[in-house]
Design an enzyme around this catalytic site. Structure first.
Site, PDB file in Angstrom:
ATOM      1  N   ASP A   2      -0.389 -13.086 -41.158  1.00 14.77           N
ATOM      2  CA  ASP A   2      -1.393 -12.321 -41.897  1.00 14.77           C
ATOM      3  C   ASP A   2      -0.895 -10.922 -42.264  1.00 14.77           C
ATOM      4  O   ASP A   2      -0.141 -10.300 -41.516  1.00 14.77           O
ATOM      5  CB  ASP A   2      -2.670 -12.211 -41.045  1.00 14.77           C
ATOM      6  CG  ASP A   2      -3.875 -11.869 -41.907  1.00 14.77           C
ATOM      7  OD1 ASP A   2      -3.780 -11.959 -43.144  1.00 14.77           O
ATOM      8  OD2 ASP A   2      -4.908 -11.487 -41.337  1.00 14.77           O
ATOM      9  N   GLU A  49      -9.300 -22.778 -46.013  1.00 20.24           N
ATOM     10  CA  GLU A  49     -10.064 -21.772 -46.766  1.00 20.24           C
ATOM     11  C   GLU A  49      -9.222 -21.101 -47.855  1.00 20.24           C
ATOM     12  O   GLU A  49      -9.761 -20.548 -48.810  1.00 20.24           O
ATOM     13  CB  GLU A  49     -10.593 -20.674 -45.824  1.00 20.24           C
ATOM     14  CG  GLU A  49     -11.720 -21.115 -44.906  1.00 20.24           C
ATOM     15  CD  GLU A  49     -11.248 -21.800 -43.625  1.00 20.24           C
ATOM     16  OE1 GLU A  49     -10.022 -21.749 -43.331  1.00 20.24           O
ATOM     17  OE2 GLU A  49     -12.088 -22.399 -42.920  1.00 20.24           O
ATOM     18  N   ASN A  50      -7.886 -21.145 -47.704  1.00 19.11           N
ATOM     19  CA  ASN A  50      -7.023 -20.458 -48.676  1.00 19.11           C
ATOM     20  C   ASN A  50      -7.101 -21.044 -50.091  1.00 19.11           C
ATOM     21  O   ASN A  50      -6.681 -20.404 -51.057  1.00 19.11           O
ATOM     22  CB  ASN A  50      -5.560 -20.431 -48.204  1.00 19.11           C
ATOM     23  CG  ASN A  50      -5.296 -19.425 -47.099  1.00 19.11           C
ATOM     24  OD1 ASN A  50      -4.393 -19.600 -46.291  1.00 19.11           O
ATOM     25  ND2 ASN A  50      -6.080 -18.346 -47.042  1.00 19.11           N
TER      26      ASN A  50
HETATM   27  C1  FPP Z   1      -1.567 -14.073 -45.258  1.00 20.71           C
HETATM   28  O1  FPP Z   1      -1.465 -12.897 -46.019  1.00 20.71           O
HETATM   29  C2  FPP Z   1      -0.636 -15.097 -45.742  1.00 20.71           C
HETATM   30  C3  FPP Z   1      -1.021 -16.226 -46.403  1.00 20.71           C
HETATM   31  C4  FPP Z   1      -2.431 -16.532 -46.678  1.00 20.71           C
HETATM   32  C5  FPP Z   1      -0.060 -17.221 -46.911  1.00 20.71           C
HETATM   33  C6  FPP Z   1       1.290 -17.304 -46.238  1.00 20.71           C
HETATM   34  C7  FPP Z   1       2.040 -18.438 -46.809  1.00 20.71           C
HETATM   35  C8  FPP Z   1       3.158 -18.354 -47.511  1.00 20.71           C
HETATM   36  C9  FPP Z   1       3.867 -17.068 -47.739  1.00 20.71           C
HETATM   37  C10 FPP Z   1       3.737 -19.623 -48.123  1.00 20.71           C
HETATM   38  C11 FPP Z   1       5.050 -20.016 -47.548  1.00 20.71           C
HETATM   39  C12 FPP Z   1       4.936 -20.458 -46.146  1.00 20.71           C
HETATM   40  C13 FPP Z   1       5.990 -20.718 -45.318  1.00 20.71           C
HETATM   41  C14 FPP Z   1       5.744 -21.162 -43.934  1.00 20.71           C
HETATM   42  C15 FPP Z   1       7.390 -20.580 -45.728  1.00 20.71           C
HETATM   43  P1  FPP Z   1      -2.724 -12.332 -46.826  1.00 20.71           P
HETATM   44  O2  FPP Z   1      -2.508 -12.598 -48.271  1.00 20.71           O
HETATM   45  O3  FPP Z   1      -3.977 -12.913 -46.263  1.00 20.71           O
HETATM   46  O4  FPP Z   1      -2.597 -10.821 -46.548  1.00 20.71           O
HETATM   47  P2  FPP Z   1      -3.823  -9.769 -46.631  1.00 20.71           P
HETATM   48  O5  FPP Z   1      -4.820 -10.206 -45.587  1.00 20.71           O
HETATM   49  O6  FPP Z   1      -3.151  -8.495 -46.311  1.00 20.71           O
HETATM   50  O7  FPP Z   1      -4.357  -9.841 -48.021  1.00 20.71           O
END
Ligand code: FPP
Length: 236
Positions: A2, A49-50
Site C-alpha cells: 500500500d 475491491e480494486n
Molecule cells: C496500493 O497502492 C497498490 C495497489 C492497489 C496495486 C499494487 C499492484 C501492482 C503494482 C501490480 C503488480 C503486482 C505485482 C505483485 C508485481 P495504492 O494505489 O492504493 O496507493 P495509495 O493508497 O497511496 O493511493
C-alpha cells in the site's frame, strides 16, 4: 503493497509511476525475505475491491503484473522460488492468467522458498468460494458435514497448502486489514508502518522482521509455557 499512489503524489509523479516503483520493490523484498529466512512471502497485489478503480489504472496495473511475470519467471526458477496465487485470479486478463499458469507450473517442484500473490483476492470472497467447494465435496461424499472442523474448512480455502502467516505488515500508515487473510491471520502478529510500499526496502523489511522476533506469541498459553517452545518465523 500500500501507498504507491501517495508516494508518487508526494514526489510530484503520476500514480502509475508509484505502481511501477512498487513493482521494482517487489524484487527487493523477495530477496530480503530469503535473506531473513522467511519461507513464505504473501503480497496483497490486487484486491476484489480494486476493480472499482479507474479503468486506465487497472489496465496499467495489469500491464505491470504482466511485465513482472515475464521478467521474474526466470529469476524465480533460478532461485528455486515457488509461485502460488490466492484469489479469483482466473478472472484476470487472459494473458496474465496464462503467464501465471506457466510460472506456477514451472516452479511447483520447489519447496523451500515461496512467493504467494493475492490477486483478485478478498477474505470474504475466499469464504464464499470455500463454502461452495465444501458443499460440492459434501455432495460428492468427500466431506462429512457432521465431522466438520477447522481442518476441513481450511482444506477448501485458497491457502489450503500454505501455512498461516506469522506476521502481517501493512505499509503506508493505514491501520486496517482490508479483507486480507482474515481467517489465516487469526494468531498473526501485526506491524503497521508509515513507510509507503515503494520505499519499504530490504532495510525496512529487516527492521520489521526484527520487531517480530522480539515479540512473544502466546496462543492463549502462559508466558512460561511459551518460553519452553520455539516460535520460528515461517510466513509474512
Ligand atoms: C496500493 O497502492 C497498490 C495497489 C492497489 C496495486 C499494487 C499492484 C501492482 C503494482 C501490480 C503488480 C503486482 C505485482 C505483485 C508485481 P495504492 O494505489 O492504493 O496507493 P495509495 O493508497 O497511496 O493511493
Amino acid at each position: 503493497m500500500d501507498g504507491n499512489g501517495r508516494w508518487a503524489q508526494r514526489q510530484g509523479l503520476p500514480r502509475n509511476e508509484g505502481h511501477r516503483r512498487g513493482v521494482d520493490n517487489v524484487e527487493r523484498v523477495v530477496k530480503a525475505a530469503r535473506d531473513q529466512q522467511v519461507r513464505h512471502l504473501t503480497l496483497y497485489a490486487f484486491s476484489v475491491e480494486n476493480w472499482k478503480r479507474p479503468k486506465l489504472e487497472i489496465e496499467a496495473l495489469m500491464r505491470l503484473l504482466e511485465g513482472f511475470l515475464k521478467d521474474q519467471r526466470k529469476v524465480l526458477h533460478e532461485n528455486q522460488i515457488r509461485l502460488r496465487v490466492l484469489g479469483r485470479w482466473r478472472d484476470l486478463p487472459k494473458r496474465v492468467v496464462k503467464l501465471l499458469e506457466q510460472t506456477i507450473a514451472e516452479t511447483e517442484q520447489y519447496t523451500d522458498w515461496n512467493l504467494n500473490l493475492a490477486l483478485n483476492y478478498g477474505s470474504r470472497t475466499e469464504v464464499v468460494d470455500a463454502f461452495q467447494s465444501y458443499a460440492r465435496a459434501a455432495l460428492a461424499g468427500e466431506e462429512d458435514p457432521e465431522k466438520a472442523d477447522w481442518a476441513a474448512v481450511a482444506r477448501h480455502l485458497y491457502s489450503r497448502d500454505i501455512p498461516d502467516p506469522d506476521f502481517v505488515i501493512r505499509t503506508s500508515g493505514e491501520c486496517r486489514i482490508s479483507n486480507f487473510l482474515l481467517l489465516q491471520s487469526a494468531y498473526a502478529e501485526y506491524y503497521f508502518t508509515p513507510v509507503c510500499w515503494p520505499e519499504f526496502d530490504e532495510n525496512r523489511f529487516a527492521e520489521a522482521v526484527d520487531s517480530y522476533r522480539r515479540r512473544e506469541r502466546r496462543y492463549g498459553l502462559t508466558g512460561e509455557q511459551i518460553r519452553e517452545q520455539e516460535a520460528p518465523l515461517s510466513g509474512v
